[in-house]
Motif scaffolding. Sequence first.
Motif, mmCIF file in Angstrom:
data_model
loop_
_atom_site.group_PDB
_atom_site.id
_atom_site.type_symbol
_atom_site.label_atom_id
_atom_site.label_comp_id
_atom_site.label_asym_id
_atom_site.label_seq_id
_atom_site.Cartn_x
_atom_site.Cartn_y
_atom_site.Cartn_z
ATOM 1 N N SER A 121 83.848 104.349 43.467
ATOM 2 C CA SER A 121 83.064 104.718 44.637
ATOM 3 C C SER A 121 82.315 103.504 45.169
ATOM 4 O O SER A 121 81.864 102.657 44.417
ATOM 5 N N ASP A 122 82.182 103.466 46.464
ATOM 6 C CA ASP A 122 81.450 102.371 47.093
ATOM 7 C C ASP A 122 80.431 102.968 48.053
ATOM 8 O O ASP A 122 80.677 104.020 48.654
ATOM 9 N N GLU A 123 79.301 102.355 48.191
ATOM 10 C CA GLU A 123 78.259 102.837 49.084
ATOM 11 C C GLU A 123 78.083 101.861 50.227
ATOM 12 O O GLU A 123 77.974 100.656 50.015
ATOM 13 N N GLU A 182 72.804 106.055 55.120
ATOM 14 C CA GLU A 182 73.519 105.761 53.882
ATOM 15 C C GLU A 182 74.749 106.650 53.800
ATOM 16 O O GLU A 182 74.657 107.865 53.952
ATOM 17 N N ALA A 236 78.193 107.230 51.267
ATOM 18 C CA ALA A 236 78.899 106.898 50.035
ATOM 19 C C ALA A 236 80.177 107.728 49.966
ATOM 20 O O ALA A 236 80.149 108.935 50.172
#
Length: 437
Positions: free
Chosen positions: A9-11, A24, A26
């Motif tokens: 996972s990347d934010e 934000e 994600a």
Amino acid sequence: MNFSFTFASDEVKIDSSEDEIHVEVAASAKFILGELNPKAAEDWDNAIYIHSDYDGKRGIGAVISLDTAKIVGKNWYVDITGTQGAYDYAKAAVLQNKTKKVKDDFGNLKKYDNEAATYKVQFAQLGGVTVGYNDFTASLGFGYQKDLAFMVNATLETPEFAFSDDAVKVQAATEFCRARIGDKTANLGATMFGASAKATVAIQDITVGAAADFGLEYAGAEFGSLTETETNVNVDGRVDFKYNFVDVNLYTYAGKSGLESNDGEYQDFYLEAKAAFDLNAFELPLKVTVSAKNITNAEVELEGGKPKAGIVPAVKVEFAKDAITAAASFDINTEKKTWNALVYGSYAFEKFTAGAGLSLSGKDELNKIAFAAFAESDKLVKGATFGLGYGLKTATSDKFYGKGGAVAITDAGQYTANYKADTAELGHVAAFCKIAF
């Protein structure tokens, strides 16, 4: 052989240093090459699959998940991905409930993961918003289908309040759900309200914790097959005590809805206890755990009636030192006269880990036996884990894949085979490879 290529996972944050408000997001993505179940794959909400052969068993695909989408301020946020679920603070330490229909990376409904048995108010998460303000969390959601269904739910959770220099901590939550389903022949309605609370007190080497979940479930006489209004009050609670090398907990449930478990559904009242003794405090690499399920010998709901479920005392001894890990366990049901024994161990060599496990069970006399062995390594190729496993009777590849052999052999129920009826069964060999990016 199955391969799963996984992207972590990347934010992504869109943040202006000049503004206090930012966004934000994600998300996670997983690329898959392996054996796919087309029907199961269709059930994934955010999945794209391309099948590369005619029988649909091999293919490539991607699973994309949006985990967070927030508008964030200095001490608040708004999340638009949906509502919270019912809160659940008290969970059993011994009794387990089998989670069915768990999909593996390839969309196959093969895995059955055990989780702690617990009671919580049952209602579905809905599309809506979750709002946080000064560590308070609230959510509100609606579900509507014209002339057919309407649902609304709301939740609220406080932050963890600390007192007496953090020696005392408390937290609470509540939830509400109202559902109504109507058509030309029926008008069904149900209301559910829940509340949860937990607290811990730490004084020097002693820590005491308590948690409870309360639920009020109301169903009108027109709901389902009910002939009159039904109101169920349910509560479960857990108390933990820890001092030095001793860790003790007690869990109980009381109510009409029933406490679901692998053994069935316990009715009215359930009580269990568990105590763990970590002897490493005395420079002995041992951990001894004793427990007892269903101390009150409550009835359990099964097909054909409500028999006594039986008290189940158990003991487990674990050894861990340097490269060696081993354990032995035994339990017996006082009502059914059934018993289970398990012994397993593993050794971590420089380049790989190998181990084996043996499970025995019966009723009065031995009638089931199981065996499994494995070898696996994550040191041969960076980012990859290779493994080879053998299991008597039921140790197919999905038992090892994803869990790893060391975890797989610790479950006594994984490889149970009736050795009297299946003397010709030689077992199965499983090879697996996991590659992560």
